[in-house]
Design a protein around this motif. Sequence first.
Motif, mmCIF file in Angstrom:
data_model
loop_
_atom_site.group_PDB
_atom_site.id
_atom_site.type_symbol
_atom_site.label_atom_id
_atom_site.label_comp_id
_atom_site.label_asym_id
_atom_site.label_seq_id
_atom_site.Cartn_x
_atom_site.Cartn_y
_atom_site.Cartn_z
ATOM 1 N N GLU A 80 22.138 17.222 4.010
ATOM 2 C CA GLU A 80 21.433 18.397 4.502
ATOM 3 C C GLU A 80 20.727 18.011 5.806
ATOM 4 O O GLU A 80 20.501 16.830 6.057
ATOM 5 C CB GLU A 80 20.396 18.871 3.481
ATOM 6 C CG GLU A 80 20.972 19.219 2.119
ATOM 7 C CD GLU A 80 21.834 20.472 2.161
ATOM 8 O OE1 GLU A 80 22.728 20.590 1.299
ATOM 9 O OE2 GLU A 80 21.654 21.281 3.096
ATOM 10 N N THR A 81 20.366 18.978 6.633
ATOM 11 C CA THR A 81 19.638 18.646 7.859
ATOM 12 C C THR A 81 18.183 19.120 7.789
ATOM 13 O O THR A 81 17.889 20.153 7.182
ATOM 14 C CB THR A 81 20.282 19.260 9.116
ATOM 15 O OG1 THR A 81 19.443 18.958 10.248
ATOM 16 C CG2 THR A 81 20.390 20.782 8.979
ATOM 17 N N ASP A 122 0.865 -1.180 0.000
ATOM 18 C CA ASP A 122 0.000 0.000 0.000
ATOM 19 C C ASP A 122 0.904 1.233 0.000
ATOM 20 O O ASP A 122 2.060 1.174 -0.409
ATOM 21 C CB ASP A 122 -0.919 -0.043 1.232
ATOM 22 C CG ASP A 122 -2.159 0.820 1.056
ATOM 23 O OD1 ASP A 122 -3.270 0.365 1.384
ATOM 24 O OD2 ASP A 122 -2.006 1.961 0.577
ATOM 25 N N ALA A 123 0.437 2.335 0.540
ATOM 26 C CA ALA A 123 1.158 3.609 0.440
ATOM 27 C C ALA A 123 2.585 3.521 0.980
ATOM 28 O O ALA A 123 2.840 2.883 1.997
ATOM 29 C CB ALA A 123 0.398 4.699 1.197
ATOM 30 N N MET A 124 3.504 4.152 0.258
ATOM 31 C CA MET A 124 4.876 4.322 0.722
ATOM 32 C C MET A 124 4.902 5.579 1.595
ATOM 33 O O MET A 124 4.169 6.522 1.346
ATOM 34 C CB MET A 124 5.821 4.514 -0.467
ATOM 35 C CG MET A 124 5.787 3.406 -1.490
ATOM 36 S SD MET A 124 6.433 1.860 -0.845
ATOM 37 C CE MET A 124 8.174 2.259 -0.728
ATOM 38 N N ASN A 125 5.743 5.580 2.627
ATOM 39 C CA ASN A 125 5.886 6.751 3.495
ATOM 40 C C ASN A 125 7.301 7.300 3.404
ATOM 41 O O ASN A 125 8.269 6.562 3.602
ATOM 42 C CB ASN A 125 5.603 6.357 4.948
ATOM 43 C CG ASN A 125 4.175 5.889 5.168
ATOM 44 O OD1 ASN A 125 3.306 6.666 5.512
ATOM 45 N ND2 ASN A 125 3.952 4.594 4.909
ATOM 46 N N SER A 126 7.434 8.593 3.087
ATOM 47 C CA SER A 126 8.754 9.220 3.093
ATOM 48 C C SER A 126 9.068 9.682 4.512
ATOM 49 O O SER A 126 8.185 9.765 5.363
ATOM 50 C CB SER A 126 8.766 10.416 2.137
ATOM 51 O OG SER A 126 7.764 11.356 2.523
ATOM 52 N N ASN A 127 10.320 9.990 4.768
ATOM 53 C CA ASN A 127 10.760 10.406 6.110
ATOM 54 C C ASN A 127 11.700 11.595 5.986
ATOM 55 O O ASN A 127 12.888 11.425 5.724
ATOM 56 C CB ASN A 127 11.470 9.236 6.806
ATOM 57 C CG ASN A 127 11.994 9.627 8.188
ATOM 58 O OD1 ASN A 127 12.165 10.802 8.489
ATOM 59 N ND2 ASN A 127 12.255 8.629 9.013
ATOM 60 N N THR A 128 11.125 12.771 6.142
ATOM 61 C CA THR A 128 11.963 13.984 6.156
ATOM 62 C C THR A 128 11.835 14.645 7.530
ATOM 63 O O THR A 128 11.828 15.857 7.666
ATOM 64 C CB THR A 128 11.524 14.954 5.032
ATOM 65 O OG1 THR A 128 10.148 15.304 5.240
ATOM 66 C CG2 THR A 128 11.682 14.323 3.659
ATOM 67 N N PHE A 129 11.675 13.757 8.569
ATOM 68 C CA PHE A 129 11.614 14.278 9.941
ATOM 69 C C PHE A 129 12.791 13.789 10.789
ATOM 70 O O PHE A 129 12.881 14.105 11.965
ATOM 71 C CB PHE A 129 10.280 13.893 10.606
ATOM 72 C CG PHE A 129 9.895 12.435 10.513
ATOM 73 C CD1 PHE A 129 10.335 11.519 11.456
ATOM 74 C CD2 PHE A 129 9.070 11.978 9.487
ATOM 75 C CE1 PHE A 129 9.969 10.179 11.385
ATOM 76 C CE2 PHE A 129 8.693 10.643 9.400
ATOM 77 C CZ PHE A 129 9.142 9.747 10.366
ATOM 78 N N GLN A 130 13.713 13.022 10.134
ATOM 79 C CA GLN A 130 14.937 12.583 10.823
ATOM 80 C C GLN A 130 16.131 12.753 9.880
ATOM 81 O O GLN A 130 15.993 12.537 8.675
ATOM 82 C CB GLN A 130 14.853 11.101 11.211
ATOM 83 C CG GLN A 130 13.801 10.757 12.248
ATOM 84 C CD GLN A 130 13.611 9.257 12.414
ATOM 85 O OE1 GLN A 130 13.801 8.487 11.448
ATOM 86 N NE2 GLN A 130 13.243 8.829 13.611
ATOM 87 N N ASP A 131 17.273 13.111 10.410
ATOM 88 C CA ASP A 131 18.490 13.156 9.589
ATOM 89 C C ASP A 131 19.135 11.770 9.601
ATOM 90 O O ASP A 131 19.314 11.189 10.676
ATOM 91 C CB ASP A 131 19.486 14.190 10.150
ATOM 92 C CG ASP A 131 19.013 15.627 9.902
ATOM 93 O OD1 ASP A 131 19.585 16.554 10.506
ATOM 94 O OD2 ASP A 131 18.063 15.779 9.099
ATOM 95 N N GLN A 132 19.449 11.245 8.426
ATOM 96 C CA GLN A 132 20.128 9.953 8.353
ATOM 97 C C GLN A 132 21.622 10.172 8.603
ATOM 98 O O GLN A 132 22.145 11.263 8.349
ATOM 99 C CB GLN A 132 19.871 9.313 6.978
ATOM 100 C CG GLN A 132 18.401 9.121 6.667
ATOM 101 C CD GLN A 132 17.634 8.434 7.815
ATOM 102 O OE1 GLN A 132 18.088 7.437 8.356
ATOM 103 N NE2 GLN A 132 16.503 9.020 8.205
#
Length: 426
Positions: free
Chosen positions: A137-138, A122-132
Amino acid sequence: MRINIDHISAFNKEQEDSYIDELDLLKNRFSKKGISIDKIIQKVADFQVAIPSWALGAGGTRFGRFSYGGEPASLEQKLDDIGVLQALTKSAGAVSLHIPWDIPDDVKAIKEVAQSHGIAFDAMNSNTFQDQPDAKETYKFGSLSNTDPAAREYAIQHNKDVIKIGKELGSKSLTVWLADGANFPGQNNFQRALNNTEDSLKSIYKVMPEDWKLFIEYKPYEPNFYSTVIQDWGTSFMLANACGERAYTLVDLGHHLPNTNIEQIVATLMLKGKLGGFHFNDSKYGDDDVTVGSIKPYALFLIFNELVYGMKNNPQNPGLSWMIDASHNTKDPLEDLLQSLEAILIAYIQALLVDQKALSIAQQEHDVVRCQEILQDAYRNDVRPILKAAREKSGAAVNPLQAYRELGVRKELIKERGTKTMATGL
Ligand code: LRH
Ligand code: MN
């Protein structure tokens, strides 16, 4: 651990169809109102809920995390655990992946494992709430809304990468939830932040395959505690309209300020053809992400009552994505998810028992008391015999939680994986 049909039929045999008498009573009572229980049984058997890949281990808070033993340590093992839920319920036929927590190393192998369990993506979720760890970039001061164009571009590129992985897996939608916001007055220029977010979402929408949908998830606060850029349904609805016809609002039940009338939001979004799907959970205070129906089951029923009405009267709103989004701090993650699946289907069945014709007449006649009576007449039914019949019809366990315990699944998982494994996710 794999649960096969023999396990299930042996378990169901022991149950000796204990629910049949109650089911016949319900069939007689509702056939008099022109409501076919058999049709409802089929609708329930067809109802599939996506399991969040980030909620198969013990969750935690900033105050601590207590491991559960036998947790999945890889995406394969997470799919195996969803396979257990699917074998027991036949209503957990999809997974919603979170990237980068669940990047598939070998897409072909992962698709085969998912297929072997009858699980779709089903839906993929992106994660731009944590820095890898290797981040260039932060996101500390935001992602798609960031005043720094480099951070925005980095976040846009991440979403494009998530779409690429999703295409390979066969997913057809992307969920974007942004933690972007501010902790203090004056920290952000609201208008600039919203404009940046709109432009960034449009850049992502533009590269989405023609048959994909974009779900824009809103949330009033956390992790920012003064303002959140996409704070409420209205902001998400506005951004979805700005992006285009395949962008929709995603309703996470825990993302509302206390006493918000969520069923009215659902009705409004369906009328406008902009409701994309749900993250089901429950909460008493904030985004508690506890078991669905464990705190406010009547509120969940009222939401499904609007969904049933909308699915019948709003052809302008496309099919919905049903997903759970929960975190398990003190329960066995799989038992918690089994209880959530049960609560979702029970609320759906109760809503299907509402005499919509009679309700519409009572509303026209301003018979306020009768309106409530009609709703609560449906809600006050123990509909579990209908759910058991749907489970038996689809080859699932009539009582999945009991079967999970009697089959000793957790013990087996701990034997296979040990007590130290830790699942990625929240
Ligand atoms: C944010 C949220 C979002 C996910 C995250 C795991 O609170 O509901 O849907 O990305 O939880
Ligand atoms: Mn969510």
